[in-house]
Design an enzyme around this catalytic site. Structure first.
Site, PDB file in Angstrom:
ATOM      1  N   ARG A 133       0.833  -1.190   0.000  1.00 54.41           N
ATOM      2  CA  ARG A 133       0.000   0.000   0.000  1.00 54.41           C
ATOM      3  C   ARG A 133       0.873   1.247   0.000  1.00 54.41           C
ATOM      4  O   ARG A 133       1.878   1.316   0.705  1.00 54.41           O
ATOM      5  CB  ARG A 133      -0.907   0.050   1.246  1.00 54.41           C
ATOM      6  CG  ARG A 133      -1.977  -1.017   1.298  1.00 54.41           C
ATOM      7  CD  ARG A 133      -3.105  -0.740   0.310  1.00 54.41           C
ATOM      8  NE  ARG A 133      -4.160  -1.736   0.411  1.00 54.41           N
ATOM      9  CZ  ARG A 133      -4.176  -2.880  -0.266  1.00 54.41           C
ATOM     10  NH1 ARG A 133      -3.178  -3.171  -1.089  1.00 54.41           N
ATOM     11  NH2 ARG A 133      -5.172  -3.737  -0.128  1.00 54.41           N
ATOM     12  N   GLU A 138      -0.868   8.562  -6.172  1.00 55.75           N
ATOM     13  CA  GLU A 138      -0.712   7.861  -7.444  1.00 55.75           C
ATOM     14  C   GLU A 138      -1.541   8.517  -8.543  1.00 55.75           C
ATOM     15  O   GLU A 138      -2.721   8.818  -8.325  1.00 55.75           O
ATOM     16  CB  GLU A 138      -1.116   6.394  -7.286  1.00 55.75           C
ATOM     17  CG  GLU A 138      -0.194   5.631  -6.355  1.00 55.75           C
ATOM     18  CD  GLU A 138      -0.501   4.140  -6.298  1.00 55.75           C
ATOM     19  OE1 GLU A 138      -1.528   3.701  -6.847  1.00 55.75           O
ATOM     20  OE2 GLU A 138       0.293   3.395  -5.691  1.00 55.75           O
ATOM     21  N   HIS A 171       2.355   0.441  -9.920  1.00 53.04           N
ATOM     22  CA  HIS A 171       1.286  -0.282  -9.212  1.00 53.04           C
ATOM     23  C   HIS A 171       0.794  -1.450 -10.081  1.00 53.04           C
ATOM     24  O   HIS A 171      -0.412  -1.620 -10.286  1.00 53.04           O
ATOM     25  CB  HIS A 171       0.128   0.662  -8.860  1.00 53.04           C
ATOM     26  CG  HIS A 171      -0.688   0.163  -7.694  1.00 53.04           C
ATOM     27  ND1 HIS A 171      -1.378   1.014  -6.854  1.00 53.04           N
ATOM     28  CD2 HIS A 171      -0.924  -1.093  -7.229  1.00 53.04           C
ATOM     29  CE1 HIS A 171      -2.008   0.311  -5.931  1.00 53.04           C
ATOM     30  NE2 HIS A 171      -1.744  -0.963  -6.130  1.00 53.04           N
TER      31      HIS A 171
END
Length: 324
Positions: free
Chosen positions: A233, A262, A281
């Protein structure tokens, strides 16, 4: 009237093919991730399949017919679960469809950092063959790996690391030391104790609260040659403290698949460093896991419409009395 499903965000065509095969449901598909791109479609949605974009209280309020929110994944930090609870709307996740993919990605990050893949690749391309004489890559064999969070992903990584001959220690306050030992890792009672011993650290814990799991205090106790990987995370590592630790060479490098914000800004100082290995990611986004996530997220919504949604995949089942 047939139930209507809104699929918001790009998913693998396998999920769309499942929808196309249905005769008892209709759907809208908006591959764009921005809320504005599908906001006008929310009022007629009986179900919402969503990828990484936030599902806020106002989003939920705009869908008076909403009966199910199905996440294309397992995390739900960006979903207002309390707003769903108020209306007794289940929030479904896809279950264990990508844990091995994430573990492989973490292993890849560890190998890339220790073997200095990025540096050596650039050296060959730029004509610096002599870099081979620095002898600055390291082996994983007999090194100590601290796995923080020994859930499905952490357990897969544990098996992979033992295959490389690593000494694996684990910190997971949700598991007893006996269980951790039976899984094949040496338990550590306190995070600090593990960080002090580790040559490699891999994070597989959830984000709880506002404080990072790894901040300045934690980075200060790590070995100078230690490498840390985060595929879990964004926000688990204090990025300001991380930059300071790298500047002071308090640790040797880091691999990041997730970020506090992000996507990160192109001017983010961590993006400018050669001792930081990055991916967007994508740890869970293999071809195989993308198919599984697409199909399962769609199937969860369809199952809800038919009254057969698996309660084990509903994260707020106790709050809404689902399946009880």
């Amino acid at each position: 009237m047939k139930p209507h499903l809104l699929v918001a965000g790009n998913i693998h065509e396998a999920g769309l093919n499942l929808l196309k095969e249905q005769s008892d449901a209709t759907y809208d598909y908006v591959p764009n991730l921005t809320y504005e791109s599908y906001a006008a479609l929310m009022p007629k949605a009986d179900g919402l399949v969503v990828r990484t974009q936030p599902v806020r209280a106002e989003t939920i309020a705009s869908a008076p017919r909403l009966k199910i929110v199905s996440r294309h994944g397992v995390g739900y930090d960006a979903v207002d679960v309390e707003a769903l609870n108020t209306r007794k709307i289940p929030l479904a996740i896809v279950g264990d469809v990508n844990s091995r993919a994430v573990a492989e990605h973490a292993m890849m990050m560890m190998l890339s950092l220790s073997k200095r893949i990025k540096h050596y690749d650039h050296a060959v391309r730029d004509g610096h063959w002599e870099l081979r004489n620095k002898f600055d890559s390291v082996e994983l064999f007999e090194k100590t790996l601290l796995i923080v969070g020994l859930g499905r992903i952490g357990r897969h990584l544990l098996g992979m690391a033992r295959g490389f001959g690593m000494n694996v220690i684990a910190y997971d306050p949700g598991l007893s030391q006996d269980i951790i030992s039976k899984l094949g890792a040496e338990p550590v009672s306190h995070l600090y104790d593990g960080l002090k011993r580790a040559d490699f650290v891999s994070l597989h814990a959830p984000k709880t609260g506002d404080q990072p799991l790894i901040g300045k205090t934690e980075l200060d106790v790590m070995k100078r040659g230690a490498l840390i990987v985060n595929t879990a995370r964004g926000g688990l590592i204090d990025e300001v403290a991380l930059l300071e630790a790298l500047n002071q060479k308090a640790i040797a490098g880091v691999g990041l698949d997730v970020f506090a914000e992000e996507p990160p800004s192109s001017t983010h100082p961590l993006l400018q460093r050669d001792d930081v290995y990055l991916s967007p990611h994508t740890a869970s986004l293999t071809t195989e896991s993308a198919i599984r996530m697409a199909v399962k997220s769609i199937q969860n919504a369809l199952d809800c419409f038919k009254g057969r949604l698996d309660p084990a995949l509903v994260v707020n089942r106790e709050a809404i009395g689902f399946g009880g």
